[in-house]
Design an enzyme around this catalytic site. Structure first.
Site, PDB file in Angstrom:
ATOM      1  N   ARG A   1       0.839  -1.190   0.000  1.00 49.83           N
ATOM      2  CA  ARG A   1       0.000   0.000   0.000  1.00 49.83           C
ATOM      3  C   ARG A   1       0.877   1.244   0.000  1.00 49.83           C
ATOM      4  O   ARG A   1       0.580   2.249  -0.648  1.00 49.83           O
ATOM      5  CB  ARG A   1      -0.936   0.026   1.213  1.00 49.83           C
ATOM      6  CG  ARG A   1      -1.915   1.212   1.186  1.00 49.83           C
ATOM      7  CD  ARG A   1      -2.671   1.407   2.486  1.00 49.83           C
ATOM      8  NE  ARG A   1      -1.794   1.815   3.566  1.00 49.83           N
ATOM      9  CZ  ARG A   1      -1.478   1.077   4.616  1.00 49.83           C
ATOM     10  NH1 ARG A   1      -1.972  -0.157   4.752  1.00 49.83           N
ATOM     11  NH2 ARG A   1      -0.662   1.530   5.550  1.00 49.83           N
TER      12      ARG A   1
ATOM     13  N   TYR B   1     -16.918  16.936 -15.621  1.00 46.64           N
ATOM     14  CA  TYR B   1     -17.260  15.514 -15.710  1.00 46.64           C
ATOM     15  C   TYR B   1     -18.224  15.175 -14.580  1.00 46.64           C
ATOM     16  O   TYR B   1     -18.053  15.606 -13.440  1.00 46.64           O
ATOM     17  CB  TYR B   1     -15.972  14.689 -15.624  1.00 46.64           C
ATOM     18  CG  TYR B   1     -16.187  13.247 -15.264  1.00 46.64           C
ATOM     19  CD1 TYR B   1     -17.013  12.429 -16.042  1.00 46.64           C
ATOM     20  CD2 TYR B   1     -15.575  12.684 -14.154  1.00 46.64           C
ATOM     21  CE1 TYR B   1     -17.223  11.103 -15.710  1.00 46.64           C
ATOM     22  CE2 TYR B   1     -15.764  11.360 -13.820  1.00 46.64           C
ATOM     23  CZ  TYR B   1     -16.597  10.575 -14.597  1.00 46.64           C
ATOM     24  OH  TYR B   1     -16.804   9.262 -14.258  1.00 46.64           O
TER      25      TYR B   1
ATOM     26  N   ASP C   1      -7.322  18.887 -14.817  1.00 49.80           N
ATOM     27  CA  ASP C   1      -7.628  17.530 -15.266  1.00 49.80           C
ATOM     28  C   ASP C   1      -7.214  17.447 -16.733  1.00 49.80           C
ATOM     29  O   ASP C   1      -7.830  18.054 -17.607  1.00 49.80           O
ATOM     30  CB  ASP C   1      -9.116  17.252 -15.101  1.00 49.80           C
ATOM     31  CG  ASP C   1      -9.491  15.810 -15.422  1.00 49.80           C
ATOM     32  OD1 ASP C   1      -8.770  15.175 -16.234  1.00 49.80           O
ATOM     33  OD2 ASP C   1     -10.502  15.322 -14.897  1.00 49.80           O
TER      34      ASP C   1
ATOM     35  N   LYS D   1      -8.181   6.174 -19.303  1.00 51.26           N
ATOM     36  CA  LYS D   1      -8.475   6.702 -20.632  1.00 51.26           C
ATOM     37  C   LYS D   1      -7.256   6.614 -21.545  1.00 51.26           C
ATOM     38  O   LYS D   1      -6.757   5.527 -21.799  1.00 51.26           O
ATOM     39  CB  LYS D   1      -9.009   8.126 -20.496  1.00 51.26           C
ATOM     40  CG  LYS D   1     -10.100   8.294 -19.413  1.00 51.26           C
ATOM     41  CD  LYS D   1     -11.282   7.357 -19.579  1.00 51.26           C
ATOM     42  CE  LYS D   1     -12.490   7.737 -18.726  1.00 51.26           C
ATOM     43  NZ  LYS D   1     -12.306   7.708 -17.288  1.00 51.26           N
TER      44      LYS D   1
END
Length: 386
Positions: free
Chosen positions: A55, A108, A181, A206
Site C-alpha cells: 500500500r 465531468y 484535469d 483513458k
C-alpha cells in the site's frame, strides 16, 4: 533513466524509458509485475529500496509514477485505483472543512458528484464557473477560503478550453492551487505544469492506459511540500493502484504518442464529415477555427485531441437513435481506448448533473474517436445519422 535526464529527452523516449532501468539481475527491459503485499526486511527497519508494504509502495507502481511524472515534466507522480480516488486524495490533502473550491460549470459528472455529494457533506463548498472565462473564474473565488481552482481543458463533454497560464495567475493571486484535469488531452498533447498549474489529474483509464482494460488514476506535481502531503495521504487513505493495473497503464504510456497522433488524425476527418452533414446542427471541436477556445488550444496543445461532440438537428430523439444505430462506434461510457465509442452524455456519463446548472444539452452526442480506419468510422456515422 534519471528524472533529470528524462525531462531533457523527447516525449516518446521518456514514454518508453523513464521510471525504470532494465533489471540488474535479469536484464528485463519491461518492469516485472511485483505481485507481493510485503517485503523481507534486513533487520528491524532495514528496508530494501524503501519497500515494506505494497500500500505504501510497490516497485511496479513506482515505475509508473516515475514515468508519468517525466511525461508531465513534474517532480513526483502518484498512481491510484481510479481517477476519482486520485481526486478525493488530492482534495483531502489540500482542503479542510470550511474551505472552498471552484469547479468547471461543465465538469465531468463523476467530479461534480464527488464535490457535490461527498466533499460537500465533509464541509468543502464549491462554486461552478466556465473555465473559458478567466474573469468568471476570478469572480467565483472566495478570498481567504478558496483553496483549489479546478479545471478541465478540454472539458467533458462540451470541449471548452481554459487558458492554463492565465488561470494559474488567477489562482495564485488568491493563494489557491490550480488543478488541471488533463485526461482529454493526455500528457502528449498538453503539459499543464509547464504552463503554471500546480497539480495535474488523470484518469489513466483513458488515453494513458489506452486499451479499455484497466481502471486507474494519477496525480503529478512539482512542489516538494505538496508531494510530501500527497505521499502521506496516498498511504493513509489507501486507494492505490495495484501492481497489475500499474503495469497495464505503464504499457499503455509507451505507445501514447503514436496512438494520439492517430486519434487526432481520425478526429479531424470525422469533424470535417460532421460539419457538412445536414442532420448535425453543431460540431464541437477545439480544432475548428470558429471554436471559441481555438486560439488558446492552438497555443497550449500540440494538437486538438480525439474527442468530438456534436448536436443533432432532430433533438434528443435523434441523438439517442444515432447512439443506438452505430456499429463500429461502440455504445459505451469511458473514452481514450483504441476502439471508438459513442454515448449520450445526458443519459449516461453526465446523468448525475441532470437538473443542475451543469446539465448538458439533450441533443448532444459525444464521440471518443479510436484508431480504426477513418473511412469505416465515417461510413458508420453516416449510416447512424440516417
Amino acid at each position: 533513466m534519471s528524472q533529470k535526464h528524462a525531462n531533457k529527452s523527447g516525449f516518446e523516449t521518456r514514454a518508453i524509458h523513464a521510471g525504470y532501468e532494465p533489471d540488474p539481475m535479469t536484464g528485463a527491459v519491461i518492469p516485472p509485475i511485483y505481485a507481493t503485499s510485503t517485503y523481507k526486511q534486513d533487520g528491524v527497519g532495514g528496508l530494501r529500496g524503501g519497500y515494506e508494504y505494497s500500500r505504501s509502495a510497490n516497485p511496479t507502481r513506482t515505475a509508473l509514477e516515475g514515468n508519468i511524472a517525466a511525461l508531465e515534466e513534474g517532480e513526483r507522480g502518484f498512481a491510484f485505483a481510479s481517477g476519482l480516488a486520485a481526486e478525493d486524495t488530492l482534495v483531502r490533502s489540500t482542503c479542510r472543512p470550511g474551505d472552498h473550491a471552484v469547479i468547471p460549470d461543465d465538469a465531468y459528472g463523476g467530479t461534480f458528484r464527488l464535490f457535490d455529494k461527498v466533499e460537500k457533506v465533509w464541509g468543502l463548498e464549491h462554486s461552478p464557473a466556465p473555465v473559458s472565462d478567466v474573469d468568471a473564474v476570478r469572480a467565483a473565488i472566495r478570498p481567504g477560503t478558496t483553496r483549489l481552482v479546478w479545471i478541465e481543458t478540454p472539458t467533458n463533454p462540451l470541449l471548452n478550453i481554459g487558458d492554463i497560464e492565465a488561470l494559474a495567475g488567477v489562482a495564485h493571486d488568491a493563494g489557491a492551487l490550480l488543478v488541471v484535469d488533463n485526461t482529454f488531452a493526455s500528457p502528449y498533447l498538453q503539459q499543464p505544469l509547464a504552463l503554471g498549474a500546480d497539480v495535474v489529474v488523470h484518469s489513466t483509464t483513458k488515453y494513458c492506459g489506452g486499451h479499455s482494460d484497466v481502471v486507474g488514476g494519477a496525480l503529478v506535481v512539482r512542489d516538494h511540500d505538496l508531494a510530501e502531503q500527497l505521499t502521506f495521504h496516498q498511504n493513509a487513505m489507501g486507494a492505490v493502484a495495484g501492481p497489475f493495473d500499474s503495469w497495464l497503464v505503464l504499457r499503455g504510456l509507451k505507445t501514447l504518442g503514436v496512438r494520439m497522433d492517430r486519434h487526432c488524425d481520425n478526429a479531424e476527418r470525422i469533424v470535417a464529415f460532421l460539419s457538412d452533414h445536414p442532420k448535425v446542427s453543431e460540431v464541437i471541436y477545439p480544432g475548428l477555427p470558429d471554436h471559441p477556445g481555438h486560439d488558446v488550444a492552438a497555443r497550449q496543445m500540440k494538437r486538438f485531441g480525439g474527442m468530438v461532440s456534436f448536436r443533432c438537428a432532430g433533438g434528443e430523439e435523434q441523438a439517442l437513435a444515432v447512439c443506438e444505430r452505430s456499429e463500429v462506434f461502440t455504445l459505451g461510457e469511458s473514452l481514450g481506448g483504441v476502439e471508438s465509442l459513442i454515448e449520450h452524455p445526458g443519459r449516461m456519463t453526465h446523468a448525475s448533473v441532470a437538473g443542475t446548472d451543469l446539465e448538458v444539452p439533450a441533443d448532444l452526442v459525444r464521440l471518443s474517436v479510436g484508431i480504426e480506419t477513418a473511412d469505416d468510422l465515417i461510413a458508420d456515422l453516416d449510416r447512424a445519422l440516417g
